[in-house]
Design a protein around this motif. Sequence first.
Motif, PDB file in Angstrom:
ATOM      1  N   HIS A   1      89.103 161.216  78.116  1.00  0.00           N
ATOM      2  CA  HIS A   1      90.154 162.190  78.468  1.00  0.00           C
ATOM      3  C   HIS A   1      91.122 162.399  77.301  1.00  0.00           C
ATOM      4  O   HIS A   1      91.625 161.442  76.714  1.00  0.00           O
ATOM      5  N   MET A   2      91.359 163.661  76.987  1.00  0.00           N
ATOM      6  CA  MET A   2      92.349 164.041  75.984  1.00  0.00           C
ATOM      7  C   MET A   2      93.369 164.934  76.678  1.00  0.00           C
ATOM      8  O   MET A   2      93.073 166.077  77.045  1.00  0.00           O
ATOM      9  N   SER A   3      94.558 164.422  76.900  1.00  0.00           N
ATOM     10  CA  SER A   3      95.584 165.175  77.636  1.00  0.00           C
ATOM     11  C   SER A   3      96.103 166.333  76.794  1.00  0.00           C
ATOM     12  O   SER A   3      95.944 166.369  75.561  1.00  0.00           O
TER      13      SER A   3
ATOM     14  N   VAL B   1      96.645 166.899  72.664  1.00  0.00           N
ATOM     15  CA  VAL B   1      96.177 168.088  71.938  1.00  0.00           C
ATOM     16  C   VAL B   1      97.346 168.713  71.185  1.00  0.00           C
ATOM     17  O   VAL B   1      97.238 169.086  70.009  1.00  0.00           O
ATOM     18  N   ASP B   2      98.495 168.819  71.847  1.00  0.00           N
ATOM     19  CA  ASP B   2      99.686 169.385  71.200  1.00  0.00           C
ATOM     20  C   ASP B   2     100.132 168.517  70.025  1.00  0.00           C
ATOM     21  O   ASP B   2     100.613 169.036  69.002  1.00  0.00           O
ATOM     22  N   TYR B   3      99.987 167.207  70.165  1.00  0.00           N
ATOM     23  CA  TYR B   3     100.350 166.288  69.083  1.00  0.00           C
ATOM     24  C   TYR B   3      99.465 166.512  67.861  1.00  0.00           C
ATOM     25  O   TYR B   3      99.953 166.587  66.719  1.00  0.00           O
ATOM     26  N   ILE B   4      98.153 166.647  68.097  1.00  0.00           N
ATOM     27  CA  ILE B   4      97.224 166.909  67.000  1.00  0.00           C
ATOM     28  C   ILE B   4      97.540 168.246  66.330  1.00  0.00           C
ATOM     29  O   ILE B   4      97.580 168.355  65.100  1.00  0.00           O
ATOM     30  N   VAL B   5      97.792 169.269  67.137  1.00  0.00           N
ATOM     31  CA  VAL B   5      98.117 170.596  66.598  1.00  0.00           C
ATOM     32  C   VAL B   5      99.405 170.534  65.772  1.00  0.00           C
ATOM     33  O   VAL B   5      99.494 171.129  64.687  1.00  0.00           O
ATOM     34  N   ALA B   6     100.386 169.799  66.256  1.00  0.00           N
ATOM     35  CA  ALA B   6     101.659 169.692  65.537  1.00  0.00           C
ATOM     36  C   ALA B   6     101.472 169.020  64.178  1.00  0.00           C
ATOM     37  O   ALA B   6     102.098 169.415  63.185  1.00  0.00           O
ATOM     38  N   ILE B   7     100.606 168.001  64.124  1.00  0.00           N
ATOM     39  CA  ILE B   7     100.328 167.321  62.857  1.00  0.00           C
ATOM     40  C   ILE B   7      99.677 168.281  61.865  1.00  0.00           C
ATOM     41  O   ILE B   7     100.061 168.351  60.692  1.00  0.00           O
TER      42      ILE B   7
ATOM     43  N   ARG C   1      88.952 172.650  60.807  1.00  0.00           N
ATOM     44  CA  ARG C   1      88.023 171.515  60.873  1.00  0.00           C
ATOM     45  C   ARG C   1      88.781 170.198  61.004  1.00  0.00           C
ATOM     46  O   ARG C   1      88.282 169.243  61.600  1.00  0.00           O
ATOM     47  N   ALA C   2      89.992 170.149  60.448  1.00  0.00           N
ATOM     48  CA  ALA C   2      90.788 168.935  60.550  1.00  0.00           C
ATOM     49  C   ALA C   2      91.198 168.679  61.993  1.00  0.00           C
ATOM     50  O   ALA C   2      91.165 167.533  62.460  1.00  0.00           O
ATOM     51  N   SER C   3      91.574 169.722  62.710  1.00  0.00           N
ATOM     52  CA  SER C   3      91.945 169.568  64.127  1.00  0.00           C
ATOM     53  C   SER C   3      90.763 169.066  64.939  1.00  0.00           C
ATOM     54  O   SER C   3      90.897 168.160  65.764  1.00  0.00           O
ATOM     55  N   ILE C   4      89.605 169.663  64.695  1.00  0.00           N
ATOM     56  CA  ILE C   4      88.393 169.259  65.413  1.00  0.00           C
ATOM     57  C   ILE C   4      88.038 167.811  65.091  1.00  0.00           C
ATOM     58  O   ILE C   4      87.677 167.024  65.972  1.00  0.00           O
ATOM     59  N   ALA C   5      88.156 167.460  63.813  1.00  0.00           N
ATOM     60  CA  ALA C   5      87.834 166.086  63.402  1.00  0.00           C
ATOM     61  C   ALA C   5      88.794 165.085  64.022  1.00  0.00           C
ATOM     62  O   ALA C   5      88.377 163.993  64.458  1.00  0.00           O
TER      63      ALA C   5
ATOM     64  N   ASP D   1      98.428 156.149  69.612  1.00  0.00           N
ATOM     65  CA  ASP D   1      97.959 155.136  68.663  1.00  0.00           C
ATOM     66  C   ASP D   1      96.556 155.455  68.147  1.00  0.00           C
ATOM     67  O   ASP D   1      96.227 155.139  66.998  1.00  0.00           O
ATOM     68  N   ASP D   2      95.726 156.047  69.002  1.00  0.00           N
ATOM     69  CA  ASP D   2      94.377 156.417  68.566  1.00  0.00           C
ATOM     70  C   ASP D   2      94.439 157.493  67.486  1.00  0.00           C
ATOM     71  O   ASP D   2      93.696 157.444  66.496  1.00  0.00           O
ATOM     72  N   VAL D   3      95.326 158.457  67.661  1.00  0.00           N
ATOM     73  CA  VAL D   3      95.480 159.528  66.669  1.00  0.00           C
ATOM     74  C   VAL D   3      96.027 158.962  65.367  1.00  0.00           C
ATOM     75  O   VAL D   3      95.508 159.249  64.277  1.00  0.00           O
TER      76      VAL D   3
END
Length: 322
Positions: A219-221, A225-231, A257-261, A281-283
Amino acid sequence: MSDSYQAILELKQQIQQSVIGQEHVVDALLLALLTNGNVLLEGLPGTAKTRSIKSLANTLTVTLGRVQFTPDLLPSDVTGTEVYQEVDGKPVLTFQKGPVFNNLLLADEINRSPAKVQAALLEAMEERQITVAGKTYKLPDLFMVLATQNPIEQEGTYPLPEAQMDRFIMKINLEYPDDVAEAQIIKLVRSEESSANDSATTIDPEHIFKAREQIHNIHMSDAMVDYIVAIIMATRKPQRYQDSPLDSWIQVGSSPRASIALDKAARAHAWLKGKEYVDPDDVRSIVHSVLRHRLSLSYDAMADGISADKVIDEILNQVSVA
């Protein structure tokens, strides 16, 4: 825990027994394999780059191909070529497969060859196929490229273009081991020289495919997803953070590709930790490996000795979880 999960843990343990002092390399190889990605290793000579992938191939009992990249290498030396033969007195062109048709491919010192040879790997890395003389050939279902390059020998090298760097899900930096690990390495090699047989257990490669299915269901909440996009957006629009030097450090940010990775690697990391969901922590655990080769730093940053890892540290300090 599933049988596949236990098998992957056993695979990790087996590799760690033969690769000492480079645990992060073992983790990177497993994450790349579980996400169907490729890895770029940059490290000094003798830091177990080749040994790591050989141990992985032996434990999984899959085929391993190795190409020593040199300035005179040709694309056909990697992909294969059509060979002229006579069959029943008639001329026939038969395709002779190159080393890329193995399950694991070690591209040793990839920056020693010109762009034409480097580009021969692009289609294989991205689409898991190659095209020769207008014909397309599918690569094995289990396939990974492990490329190495030496950071201190830059004379006569051809830096990888951004398009190819982006196709590596991770870039791992290797350093020499510490005192304790160095002593363990000496003892390990000595024991291997005196050992008459290899009693290490092997893992069925089918567990990799089953693990990938399980990772897909991690599960990816929306918050993650917003955290990854913000980075990622912090690398593209650093001017948003006016109290930070990011804008003066970053010249070009990361691609989609970085977001997907990040999404794939974070889910695989959570799965390896035995969790059913991704947390911050996983991110943070995999963000340096995923982004360090996807940032183009400004001249000012390089002049000041600012590394990509330091830029990523600053991004993590600035970006918060919603």
